[in-house]
Design a protein around this motif. Structure first.
Motif, PDB file in Angstrom:
ATOM      1  N   VAL A  26       0.878  -1.146   0.114  1.00 50.99           N
ATOM      2  CA  VAL A  26      -0.047   0.061   0.023  1.00 50.99           C
ATOM      3  C   VAL A  26       0.876   1.205  -0.058  1.00 50.99           C
ATOM      4  O   VAL A  26       0.724   2.198  -0.560  1.00 50.99           O
ATOM      5  CB  VAL A  26      -0.884   0.049   1.112  1.00 50.99           C
ATOM      6  N   LEU A  27       2.017   1.448   0.703  1.00 47.08           N
ATOM      7  CA  LEU A  27       2.953   2.328   0.858  1.00 47.08           C
ATOM      8  C   LEU A  27       3.277   2.684  -0.534  1.00 47.08           C
ATOM      9  O   LEU A  27       3.671   4.030  -0.870  1.00 47.08           O
ATOM     10  CB  LEU A  27       3.876   2.371   2.040  1.00 47.08           C
ATOM     11  N   SER A  28       3.830   1.731  -1.278  1.00 45.58           N
ATOM     12  CA  SER A  28       4.669   1.492  -2.501  1.00 45.58           C
ATOM     13  C   SER A  28       3.560   2.458  -3.477  1.00 45.58           C
ATOM     14  O   SER A  28       4.016   3.224  -4.126  1.00 45.58           O
ATOM     15  CB  SER A  28       4.995   0.224  -2.860  1.00 45.58           C
ATOM     16  N   PHE A  29       2.469   1.946  -3.481  1.00 40.45           N
ATOM     17  CA  PHE A  29       1.269   2.448  -4.409  1.00 40.45           C
ATOM     18  C   PHE A  29       1.213   3.963  -4.050  1.00 40.45           C
ATOM     19  O   PHE A  29       1.127   4.755  -4.985  1.00 40.45           O
ATOM     20  CB  PHE A  29       0.039   1.606  -4.226  1.00 40.45           C
ATOM     21  N   ILE A  30       0.687   4.250  -2.907  1.00 34.65           N
ATOM     22  CA  ILE A  30       0.572   5.572  -2.356  1.00 34.65           C
ATOM     23  C   ILE A  30       1.925   6.679  -2.698  1.00 34.65           C
ATOM     24  O   ILE A  30       1.817   7.698  -3.191  1.00 34.65           O
ATOM     25  CB  ILE A  30       0.375   5.578  -0.948  1.00 34.65           C
ATOM     26  N   PHE A  31       2.997   5.878  -2.665  1.00 33.57           N
ATOM     27  CA  PHE A  31       4.378   6.769  -2.847  1.00 33.57           C
ATOM     28  C   PHE A  31       4.365   6.858  -4.438  1.00 33.57           C
ATOM     29  O   PHE A  31       4.789   8.060  -4.793  1.00 33.57           O
ATOM     30  CB  PHE A  31       5.737   5.737  -2.344  1.00 33.57           C
ATOM     31  N   SER A  32       4.219   5.939  -5.269  1.00 35.13           N
ATOM     32  CA  SER A  32       3.965   6.588  -6.674  1.00 35.13           C
ATOM     33  C   SER A  32       3.195   7.646  -6.992  1.00 35.13           C
ATOM     34  O   SER A  32       3.598   8.248  -8.054  1.00 35.13           O
ATOM     35  CB  SER A  32       3.824   4.918  -7.544  1.00 35.13           C
ATOM     36  N   ALA A  39       2.028   9.781  -4.948  1.00 36.55           N
ATOM     37  CA  ALA A  39       2.903  11.018  -4.449  1.00 36.55           C
ATOM     38  C   ALA A  39       3.918  11.490  -5.107  1.00 36.55           C
ATOM     39  O   ALA A  39       3.954  13.052  -4.909  1.00 36.55           O
ATOM     40  CB  ALA A  39       2.877  10.829  -2.751  1.00 36.55           C
ATOM     41  N   SER A  40       4.730  10.868  -5.513  1.00 32.03           N
ATOM     42  CA  SER A  40       5.878  11.009  -6.262  1.00 32.03           C
ATOM     43  C   SER A  40       5.342  12.087  -7.596  1.00 32.03           C
ATOM     44  O   SER A  40       6.187  12.981  -7.966  1.00 32.03           O
ATOM     45  CB  SER A  40       6.676  10.198  -6.401  1.00 32.03           C
ATOM     46  N   TRP A  41       4.422  11.632  -8.258  1.00 34.82           N
ATOM     47  CA  TRP A  41       3.927  12.239  -9.294  1.00 34.82           C
ATOM     48  C   TRP A  41       3.596  13.502  -8.925  1.00 34.82           C
ATOM     49  O   TRP A  41       3.716  14.854  -9.518  1.00 34.82           O
ATOM     50  CB  TRP A  41       2.928  11.337 -10.061  1.00 34.82           C
ATOM     51  N   ALA A  42       2.568  13.618  -7.844  1.00 33.85           N
ATOM     52  CA  ALA A  42       2.358  15.118  -7.716  1.00 33.85           C
ATOM     53  C   ALA A  42       3.274  15.724  -7.027  1.00 33.85           C
ATOM     54  O   ALA A  42       3.365  17.062  -7.176  1.00 33.85           O
ATOM     55  CB  ALA A  42       1.145  14.785  -6.376  1.00 33.85           C
ATOM     56  N   PHE A  43       4.334  15.303  -6.241  1.00 32.76           N
ATOM     57  CA  PHE A  43       5.480  16.123  -5.801  1.00 32.76           C
ATOM     58  C   PHE A  43       6.278  16.638  -7.052  1.00 32.76           C
ATOM     59  O   PHE A  43       6.780  17.684  -6.765  1.00 32.76           O
ATOM     60  CB  PHE A  43       6.253  15.400  -4.691  1.00 32.76           C
ATOM     61  N   ASN A  44       6.189  15.939  -8.069  1.00 30.22           N
ATOM     62  CA  ASN A  44       7.156  16.594  -9.221  1.00 30.22           C
ATOM     63  C   ASN A  44       6.568  17.703  -9.746  1.00 30.22           C
ATOM     64  O   ASN A  44       7.082  18.781 -10.011  1.00 30.22           O
ATOM     65  CB  ASN A  44       7.327  15.455 -10.102  1.00 30.22           C
ATOM     66  N   GLY A  82      14.271  15.533  -1.810  1.00 29.47           N
ATOM     67  CA  GLY A  82      13.997  15.604  -0.394  1.00 29.47           C
ATOM     68  C   GLY A  82      13.185  14.761   0.314  1.00 29.47           C
ATOM     69  O   GLY A  82      13.462  13.618   0.683  1.00 29.47           O
ATOM     70  N   LEU A  83      11.865  15.112   0.582  1.00 31.68           N
ATOM     71  CA  LEU A  83      10.860  14.337   1.434  1.00 31.68           C
ATOM     72  C   LEU A  83      10.779  12.792   0.560  1.00 31.68           C
ATOM     73  O   LEU A  83      10.540  11.852   1.350  1.00 31.68           O
ATOM     74  CB  LEU A  83       9.751  14.936   1.701  1.00 31.68           C
ATOM     75  N   PRO A  84      10.585  12.932  -0.702  1.00 33.91           N
ATOM     76  CA  PRO A  84      10.142  11.555  -1.096  1.00 33.91           C
ATOM     77  C   PRO A  84      11.320  10.451  -1.147  1.00 33.91           C
ATOM     78  O   PRO A  84      11.203   9.421  -1.006  1.00 33.91           O
ATOM     79  CB  PRO A  84      10.002  11.837  -2.878  1.00 33.91           C
TER      80      PRO A  84
END
Length: 97
Positions: free
Chosen positions: A22-28, A30-35, A72-74
């Motif tokens: 679940v965390l890997s999916f959310i991270f993928s 979130a990384s798109w949004a953070f970029n 950074g945070l990601p």
């Protein structure tokens, strides 16, 4: 005694497996949004610095852009997910031994 520890560790393996997935999916996502957020912060910071002439807000915006960039945070979040996955793998090895 070792079989009891393996039985106790089995639910933790299941929970860690689901958590890492679940965390890997959310991270993928979130990384798109953070970029996108990093790009917007960097562009507006450079605009404020060079066009607006406000160096304080320009530098502050660039620092915020660095924090949400992939460095950074990601990066910290990815490190934590990798550590959880390593813990999961070590528990799986303990159970199968």
């Amino acid at each position: 005694m070792r079989i009891i520890l393996k039985i106790i560790a089995a639910p933790f393996v299941l929970a860690l497996t689901l958590t890492v997935g679940v965390l890997s999916f959310i991270f993928s996502l979130a990384s798109w949004a953070f970029n996108i957020l990093c790009l917007l912060c960097a562009v507006t910071a450079l605009f404020a610095w060079f066009v607006g002439g406000d160096a304080f807000w320009g530098v502050r915006g660039l620092i915020i852009a660095f924090c949400v960039s992939p460095f950074g945070l990601p990066a910290v979040a990815e490190w934590l997910i990798c550590k959880l996955d390593g813990l999961n793998c070590s528990l799986k090895c303990f159970i199968t031994d």
